[in-house]
Design a protein around this motif. Sequence first.
Motif, mmCIF file in Angstrom:
data_model
loop_
_atom_site.group_PDB
_atom_site.id
_atom_site.type_symbol
_atom_site.label_atom_id
_atom_site.label_comp_id
_atom_site.label_asym_id
_atom_site.label_seq_id
_atom_site.Cartn_x
_atom_site.Cartn_y
_atom_site.Cartn_z
ATOM 1 N N SER A 166 0.829 -1.204 0.000
ATOM 2 C CA SER A 166 0.000 0.000 0.000
ATOM 3 C C SER A 166 0.864 1.254 0.000
ATOM 4 N N ALA A 167 2.161 1.086 0.350
ATOM 5 C CA ALA A 167 3.068 2.235 0.416
ATOM 6 C C ALA A 167 4.474 1.808 0.002
ATOM 7 N N PHE A 168 5.209 2.784 -0.533
ATOM 8 C CA PHE A 168 6.594 2.565 -0.953
ATOM 9 C C PHE A 168 7.496 3.489 -0.148
ATOM 10 N N MET A 169 8.444 2.897 0.573
ATOM 11 C CA MET A 169 9.463 3.669 1.265
ATOM 12 C C MET A 169 10.737 3.540 0.449
ATOM 13 N N CYS A 170 11.144 4.615 -0.198
ATOM 14 C CA CYS A 170 12.251 4.567 -1.163
ATOM 15 C C CYS A 170 13.539 5.064 -0.527
ATOM 16 N N VAL A 171 14.649 4.472 -0.957
ATOM 17 C CA VAL A 171 15.941 4.748 -0.340
ATOM 18 C C VAL A 171 16.398 6.175 -0.591
ATOM 19 N N ASN A 172 15.916 6.788 -1.671
ATOM 20 C CA ASN A 172 16.210 8.203 -1.922
ATOM 21 C C ASN A 172 15.116 8.791 -2.794
ATOM 22 N N ASP A 173 15.188 10.088 -3.038
ATOM 23 C CA ASP A 173 14.144 10.764 -3.813
ATOM 24 C C ASP A 173 14.139 10.338 -5.274
ATOM 25 N N GLN A 174 15.332 10.076 -5.846
ATOM 26 C CA GLN A 174 15.381 9.654 -7.234
ATOM 27 C C GLN A 174 14.611 8.354 -7.425
ATOM 28 N N THR A 175 14.804 7.413 -6.518
ATOM 29 C CA THR A 175 14.069 6.155 -6.576
ATOM 30 C C THR A 175 12.572 6.408 -6.451
ATOM 31 N N ALA A 176 12.185 7.288 -5.527
ATOM 32 C CA ALA A 176 10.765 7.601 -5.327
ATOM 33 C C ALA A 176 10.162 8.219 -6.583
ATOM 34 N N ILE A 177 10.896 9.080 -7.247
ATOM 35 C CA ILE A 177 10.412 9.691 -8.486
ATOM 36 C C ILE A 177 10.179 8.605 -9.537
ATOM 37 N N GLY A 178 11.087 7.627 -9.616
ATOM 38 C CA GLY A 178 10.899 6.522 -10.556
ATOM 39 C C GLY A 178 9.649 5.721 -10.250
ATOM 40 N N VAL A 179 9.375 5.480 -8.966
ATOM 41 C CA VAL A 179 8.175 4.752 -8.570
ATOM 42 C C VAL A 179 6.926 5.543 -8.951
ATOM 43 N N ILE A 180 6.930 6.848 -8.681
ATOM 44 C CA ILE A 180 5.764 7.678 -8.996
ATOM 45 C C ILE A 180 5.528 7.735 -10.506
ATOM 46 N N ILE A 181 6.603 7.841 -11.290
ATOM 47 C CA ILE A 181 6.465 7.841 -12.753
ATOM 48 C C ILE A 181 5.850 6.529 -13.221
ATOM 49 N N GLY A 182 6.342 5.417 -12.670
ATOM 50 C CA GLY A 182 5.813 4.117 -13.067
ATOM 51 C C GLY A 182 4.351 3.944 -12.697
ATOM 52 N N LEU A 183 3.969 4.386 -11.504
ATOM 53 C CA LEU A 183 2.570 4.281 -11.102
ATOM 54 C C LEU A 183 1.678 5.172 -11.962
ATOM 55 N N GLY A 184 2.165 6.372 -12.269
ATOM 56 C CA GLY A 184 1.390 7.272 -13.115
ATOM 57 C C GLY A 184 1.178 6.699 -14.499
ATOM 58 N N ALA A 185 2.204 6.035 -15.041
ATOM 59 C CA ALA A 185 2.086 5.427 -16.366
ATOM 60 C C ALA A 185 1.044 4.320 -16.384
ATOM 61 N N ARG A 186 0.784 3.717 -15.239
ATOM 62 C CA ARG A 186 -0.234 2.659 -15.146
ATOM 63 C C ARG A 186 -1.599 3.213 -14.752
ATOM 64 N N GLY A 187 -1.701 4.515 -14.638
ATOM 65 C CA GLY A 187 -2.990 5.138 -14.373
ATOM 66 C C GLY A 187 -3.369 5.282 -12.920
#
Length: 343
Positions: A243-264
Motif C-alpha cells: 500500500s506504500a513505498f518507502m524509497c531509499v532516496n528521492d530519485q528512486t521515489a520519483i521513478g516509482v511515482i512515474i511508473g505508477l502514473g504510467a499505469r494510471g
Amino acid sequence: MSMSSPATIEDVARIAQVSIATVSRAIHTPEKVANSTRLKVNQAIAITGYTTNAMARSLRLGRSNMILVVAPDIGDPNFSNILIGLENEARAHGYGILIGHTHNDPQRGLEYLKFLNSNQAAGLILFTGILPFGHQTMTARLPPSVGVFEPVYNGGIPYVGVDDIEGARKAVDLLIAEGHRKIAFIGDSRTRLAYSRRRQGYDEGLDAAGVPVGERIILEGDGTIESGRLALEQLFMRDTLPSAFMCVNDQTAIGVIIGLGARGYDIPTDFSVTGFDDVPQATFMTPSLTTIRQPRTAIGKSSMALLLELLSGSEPPDAEILLTPDLIVRNSVSTPARRFVRR
C-alpha cells in the motif's frame, strides 16, 4: 603517454594545455599563477600521477592549502549544497577546493589517489564511500581525510553525514501512523552503507509496529530513477503490491511515482510514496514528495571543520558525526486505499 612509464612535466603541460614553464611556476611559485591555470595544472597532475623532487622541495617551503574533494557524480542533487558548506568553511580558514569527478570509474579514483600521493593536496574529502582496492601502499600515505555522504567502509576514515537509521525510522513511522502495514522498501544495497542503514531503519520501524518479517517487501536498487521504475515493474509482475513505498532516496521515489502514473494510478489515493534526501525536484513534482531532508550545508561545514581539526594534528573524538534529518510531509502520503485495509 604510456601508463607504465613515469609521467613527465611534458605530459602535464600537454594535458593542461599550457607551457612547461607554466607548469614549473604552478609547482614552485603557485602564488604567481592564475587560479584557473593552477587548477588546470593540478588536475593534469592528478590525471598523470606526476611527481618530482622539485615538488617535494616546494612542499618543504610551505604546506599545500588545497583540499581535494572526490565525488562519484557531481550532478547528484545532494552534492552542490554539501559543497557550499565545505567551501565556505574552507575559505574561512584559508583553504581552497579542488574537485575530482570519478564518474564512478575505479581508474579515475586511482588517478586521484596518485595525485594525493604527490602531495598536491593537504587533505581529502571523499564522497565515493570507497578507496581503490589493491593499492595499500598509496592508501597508507593518504593525507588527513574525511568521508562525507557515504561512509567509507574499507578505509578507516572518519565520517560526517546524516543519521540514516533515524531518518528511515521517521519515514516508516509516518506510514505506520497513517495506517499502512504492507510497506515496500525500494533500494536495498549490499555495497552502499548509507542504503543498508536506511534498510535497517525500515526494519526497526516495522519491528516496533509488530509487522512480521514475512510480510515485508524488499527490492534492490542503485538509487536512480530507472531503478525505482524497474523495481515497481517487478512488483506488478509478481502481483505483490504494497500500500506504500518507502524509497531509499528521492530519485528512486520519483521513478516509482512515474511508473505508477504510467499505469494510471493516483498518488496518494491509490498508493503512498516516501523518499529520502529532499532534492529540489521533491518540492515541484506532482504530487510533491514526502521525504527526509538531509541538512546538506551543515554536513559540508561539519565535515570540513573535522578535516581542519585533523590537519591541525587533533584526533577526532568520534569515528562518525551524524546530523539529525527532518521529516518533510507533503502530498504523496495518505491513508491506505480501501483494498489494502484489513476487515
